[in-house]
Write an enzyme that holds these catalytic residues in place. Sequence first.
Site, mmCIF file in Angstrom:
data_model
loop_
_atom_site.group_PDB
_atom_site.id
_atom_site.type_symbol
_atom_site.label_atom_id
_atom_site.label_comp_id
_atom_site.label_asym_id
_atom_site.label_seq_id
_atom_site.Cartn_x
_atom_site.Cartn_y
_atom_site.Cartn_z
ATOM 1 N N VAL A 132 0.892 -1.304 -0.187
ATOM 2 C CA VAL A 132 0.049 0.063 -0.193
ATOM 3 C C VAL A 132 0.940 1.152 0.083
ATOM 4 O O VAL A 132 0.478 2.442 -0.333
ATOM 5 C CB VAL A 132 -0.803 -0.043 1.227
ATOM 6 C CG1 VAL A 132 -0.184 0.062 2.536
ATOM 7 C CG2 VAL A 132 -2.011 1.157 1.197
ATOM 8 N N ASP A 293 8.443 13.451 11.969
ATOM 9 C CA ASP A 293 8.544 13.339 10.832
ATOM 10 C C ASP A 293 6.935 13.445 10.165
ATOM 11 O O ASP A 293 6.339 12.749 9.696
ATOM 12 C CB ASP A 293 8.858 11.933 10.390
ATOM 13 C CG ASP A 293 9.446 11.567 8.722
ATOM 14 O OD1 ASP A 293 9.535 12.860 8.182
ATOM 15 O OD2 ASP A 293 9.388 10.649 8.530
#
Length: 528
Positions: A132, A293
């Site tokens: 994915v 992040d």
Amino acid sequence: MGWLTGSLGRVARGIAIVWTVLRHGLDELVLTSFNRPTLHLLARVLFFGRRTDAPRGQRLREALEQLGPIFVKFGQVLSTRRDLLPADIADELARLQDRVPPFPSEIAIASIERAFKRPLNEIFVSFEHTPVASASIAQVHFATLRDSSGRLRDVAVKVLRPNMLPAIDKDLSLMRMMAGWVEWLSADGKRLKPREVVAEFDKYLHDELDLIHEAASAAQLRRNMAGLDLVLIPEMFWDYCHTDVMVMERMRGVPISQVQRLRDAGVDIRKLARDGVTLFFTQVFRDGFFHADMHPGNIQVSLDPATFGRYISLDFGIVGTLTEVDKDYLAQNFIAFFRRDYKRVAQLHIESGWVPTNTRVDELESAIRTVCEPYFDRPLKEISLGMVLLRLFQTSRRFHVEIQPQLVLLQKTLLNIEGLGRELDPELDLWRTAKPFLEKWMQDQVGPQRLLEQFKAEAPRYAQLLPELPRLLHDYLSRTHGGDQRALLELLREQKRTNKLLQSLVYGGMGFVLGLVVMVFVVRMTVH
């Protein structure tokens, strides 16, 4: 023979890197700061007639993409060091994305079976072979497993790219060598600190290569955020976590970048923007442990009725930590900024040792005011935190401010938050949203509740150390020369007489605190 093969491999990789650098015209970028005339002459002879029409930042980004996942990741980390890079290069490197081709699912399955020493069909009820998501370090597959209670659970399986560690170590070795060359050849070598940048990258990258480390970071963030009701963090399935494979709860949400889709679903976009600021400052100042992040690819929004409008955080390979000293220093700086108390900001920089002690406060104050004053009372659409930071870094070089490595990730995350806020609500006033939070945090740090908590935490240690004071004092004084022994003995006798009294006071204080806690608990139970 193995040593020879490894050396030849490093040489071949080095040649490939040099060829890519020359092909993209990066020799111009590198040689501009070199004061070696022979190098400039050699470059002109070897690269005569080559076109270098594209901007230098674009050429650097394309070269890093061609060199592979490790150099892409290096470019991403490098883009956070706006204190070391020109603005055009930093902006271009910030465009690097973890969109790299996936590796074959057969290799992913082999890694999973090797990690858990079982066939895939004994681990998962179902497994989607098509990934994915694919990034520079790992890729993700969806699957279903049966948990310890027999329930079927939808999960996401993160698998490390094969043979990453040897490739990384080989490329890092070459990077360290090239950093040494840059430092030696470049006139700006010492200021750019190339070896320090590579060492920083080395640390981040090796942390990301251990998926157990990432799972532990995710679990810590999930625990920290549990009572906030603003963000969802996937549960880790520890029986299925390995250094090369990590299995976590599958999260379902809409990517944060699909703003129109979120609006159509009824999500309050302005509240979402404010919640993002609250999340950032909570993780930084309350916990000192933050997701570092937070680019749009790692953030989704839940549309499930039970958790509608909450953030979903993904990918915890990079987290930042701050000490109590760091948090206190940063909070005081932020509050001083919000109050436009630039003199206090300058004093904090000098008190912390970030600037030389002989720095004139009034000069530093004036420089900071010049940078920050134009940006107050403006909506986020008119403010560029990146530009503010860049100008602050230019000022910091003028005043010889020492860059603090522990704050690099914080800077990167703050820029991510700016981009997120700008996308969601350009009218968001970042300063006004953050100021009440920081002021409350500072009050909590110095208020009576904080003092009581510190006393409760330290009281057992004080009680343990108290009986040892006579012996410690005796040992210390007995080592001194020319002391009055009679006075020493009298002092020890006095200490023994008061020792029991002090112990009683300490334990009595502990008992008093415990009594208060019990009393509050009983009252609450009675009320509810």
